[in-house]
Scaffold this motif. Structure first.
Motif, PDB file in Angstrom:
ATOM      1  N   PHE A  84       0.831  -1.208   0.000  1.00 38.54           N
ATOM      2  CA  PHE A  84       0.000   0.000   0.000  1.00 38.54           C
ATOM      3  C   PHE A  84       0.866   1.259   0.000  1.00 38.54           C
ATOM      4  N   ALA A  85       1.897   1.261   0.852  1.00 37.18           N
ATOM      5  CA  ALA A  85       2.754   2.443   0.948  1.00 37.18           C
ATOM      6  C   ALA A  85       3.509   2.712  -0.349  1.00 37.18           C
ATOM      7  N   ALA A  86       3.904   1.635  -1.049  1.00 34.62           N
ATOM      8  CA  ALA A  86       4.666   1.791  -2.291  1.00 34.62           C
ATOM      9  C   ALA A  86       3.767   1.878  -3.518  1.00 34.62           C
ATOM     10  N   ASP A  87       2.443   1.725  -3.313  1.00 33.19           N
ATOM     11  CA  ASP A  87       1.470   1.763  -4.400  1.00 33.19           C
ATOM     12  C   ASP A  87       1.806   0.730  -5.478  1.00 33.19           C
ATOM     13  N   ILE A  88       2.070  -0.502  -5.019  1.00 32.86           N
ATOM     14  CA  ILE A  88       2.345  -1.601  -5.933  1.00 32.86           C
ATOM     15  C   ILE A  88       1.420  -2.768  -5.591  1.00 32.86           C
ATOM     16  N   PRO A  89       1.219  -3.706  -6.508  1.00 33.58           N
ATOM     17  CA  PRO A  89       0.321  -4.823  -6.242  1.00 33.58           C
ATOM     18  C   PRO A  89       0.922  -5.831  -5.277  1.00 33.58           C
ATOM     19  N   ALA A  90       0.060  -6.721  -4.824  1.00 33.95           N
ATOM     20  CA  ALA A  90       0.461  -7.806  -3.935  1.00 33.95           C
ATOM     21  C   ALA A  90       0.156  -9.140  -4.600  1.00 33.95           C
ATOM     22  N   VAL A  91       0.768 -10.194  -4.056  1.00 31.25           N
ATOM     23  CA  VAL A  91       0.483 -11.553  -4.501  1.00 31.25           C
ATOM     24  C   VAL A  91       0.416 -12.438  -3.266  1.00 31.25           C
ATOM     25  N   GLY A  92      -0.675 -13.166  -3.111  1.00 33.61           N
ATOM     26  CA  GLY A  92      -0.777 -14.139  -2.032  1.00 33.61           C
ATOM     27  C   GLY A  92      -0.579 -15.532  -2.583  1.00 33.61           C
ATOM     28  N   VAL A  93       0.281 -16.310  -1.939  1.00 33.96           N
ATOM     29  CA  VAL A  93       0.542 -17.669  -2.428  1.00 33.96           C
ATOM     30  C   VAL A  93       0.346 -18.681  -1.311  1.00 33.96           C
ATOM     31  N   SER A  94       0.002 -19.889  -1.700  1.00 30.53           N
ATOM     32  CA  SER A  94      -0.141 -20.981  -0.752  1.00 30.53           C
ATOM     33  C   SER A  94       1.209 -21.314  -0.123  1.00 30.53           C
ATOM     34  N   THR A  95       1.228 -21.403   1.200  1.00 28.85           N
ATOM     35  CA  THR A  95       2.444 -21.821   1.898  1.00 28.85           C
ATOM     36  C   THR A  95       2.924 -23.163   1.373  1.00 28.85           C
ATOM     37  N   LEU A  96       2.000 -24.084   1.151  1.00 27.58           N
ATOM     38  CA  LEU A  96       2.351 -25.443   0.749  1.00 27.58           C
ATOM     39  C   LEU A  96       2.879 -25.480  -0.684  1.00 27.58           C
ATOM     40  N   ALA A  97       2.261 -24.712  -1.581  1.00 26.63           N
ATOM     41  CA  ALA A  97       2.748 -24.666  -2.957  1.00 26.63           C
ATOM     42  C   ALA A  97       4.153 -24.096  -3.026  1.00 26.63           C
ATOM     43  N   ALA A  98       4.410 -23.068  -2.203  1.00 28.96           N
ATOM     44  CA  ALA A  98       5.747 -22.476  -2.187  1.00 28.96           C
ATOM     45  C   ALA A  98       6.777 -23.474  -1.679  1.00 28.96           C
ATOM     46  N   MET A  99       6.464 -24.179  -0.587  1.00 31.22           N
ATOM     47  CA  MET A  99       7.450 -25.116  -0.041  1.00 31.22           C
ATOM     48  C   MET A  99       7.693 -26.301  -0.969  1.00 31.22           C
ATOM     49  N   ALA A 100       6.695 -26.669  -1.766  1.00 26.15           N
ATOM     50  CA  ALA A 100       6.885 -27.775  -2.706  1.00 26.15           C
ATOM     51  C   ALA A 100       8.004 -27.480  -3.698  1.00 26.15           C
ATOM     52  N   ARG A 101       8.221 -26.204  -3.983  1.00 24.59           N
ATOM     53  CA  ARG A 101       9.282 -25.822  -4.923  1.00 24.59           C
ATOM     54  C   ARG A 101      10.674 -26.198  -4.404  1.00 24.59           C
ATOM     55  N   ASN A 102      10.799 -26.393  -3.093  1.00 22.45           N
ATOM     56  CA  ASN A 102      12.086 -26.828  -2.540  1.00 22.45           C
ATOM     57  C   ASN A 102      12.508 -28.173  -3.102  1.00 22.45           C
ATOM     58  N   ALA A 103      11.525 -28.989  -3.492  1.00 15.17           N
ATOM     59  CA  ALA A 103      11.829 -30.352  -3.950  1.00 15.17           C
ATOM     60  C   ALA A 103      11.402 -30.576  -5.392  1.00 15.17           C
TER      61      ALA A 103
END
Length: 233
Positions: A84-103
């Motif tokens: 909000f302060a930087a007037d840029i968009p956000a992205v919400g991601v699944s914790t589980l989907a992100a951690m799957a990328r480790n493997a």
């Protein structure tokens, strides 16, 4: 695309900056201190030491759940404020989907696991093949016994990731299901993979406003569950 990502879903906390799929900087802390105390100093340190500002970011990403109710709230609130302060968009991601990328490299069934207490885990299954992930289940809270029965007879190699990985791997092994825990440096959640997951989401229309960024809970908070069990709600 340059992304600042935050990961606060469990005991460890991290922040990362990526640019077009390349990790520029990563800060990680797992010392037991509260995220409200550690997260923003990590972010400030990353920006200072990369000579970047929030104005240089194209989006702010956060792991929105599942995970610790307090941790997720801190991460999402911080991401909302920064975006909000930087007037840029956000992205919400699944914790589980992100951690799957480790493997993603493993050519195996990736079993994502976060300790949800009461002999349950927050879990999702992904098939990793040639560096690509295919989601096999939605994010869910599932009993360890139920997961073991679901995986019984599945011939694919199994790699377990997440802060509940050891608990899950031990339960599966005890049930006679062969699996391996990801290496120590890859088993835990990381803002680096949150950023990579967010970049992929952004390409597919996943950019949202700071106001739209919200936590995702698979179960009600413990205090609410206790009130319901006591009949006071």
């Amino acid at each position: 695309m340059r992304i600042l990502a935050l990961e606060t879903s469990a005991k460890a906390v991290s922040a990362a900056v990526t640019e077009d799929g390349r990790l520029l900087a990563l800060g990680f802390q797992d010392t037991g201190l509260t995220h409200s105390r550690t997260l923003m100093p990590i972010v400030e340190h990353l920006l200072k030491n990369t000579d970047l500002t929030m104005a240089d970011m194209d989006a702010v990403a956060a792991a929105v759940g599942p995970g610790s109710f307090t941790g997720i709230r801190i991460g999402v609130s911080a991401a909302k404020g920064l975006a909000f302060a930087a007037d840029i968009p956000a992205v919400g991601v699944s914790t589980l989907a992100a951690m799957a990328r480790n493997a993603a490299f493993a050519d195996a069934l990736v079993v994502c696991a976060m300790d949800a207490r009461r002999n349950q885990i927050y879990n999702a299954l992904f098939e990793a093949k040639n560096g690509q992930l295919t989601r096999m289940t939605p994010d869910r809270a599932i009993g360890l016994d139920e997961l073991a029965e679901e995986l019984r007879g599945d011939p694919r190699p199994k790699t377990v990731v997440g802060d509940g990985g050891r608990l899950c791997a031990e339960a599966l092994t005890a049930a006679g299901i062969a699996c391996r825990l990801a290496p120590p440096h890859l088993v835990m959640q990381s803002a680096a993979t949150v950023a990579l997951e967010a970049e992929e989401a952004a390409k597919n229309g996943g950019l949202i406003s700071a106001q739209e960024l919200l936590p995702v809970y698979l179960r009600p908070p413990q205090a609410e569950r206790l009130r319901r069990e006591a009949g006071t709600v």
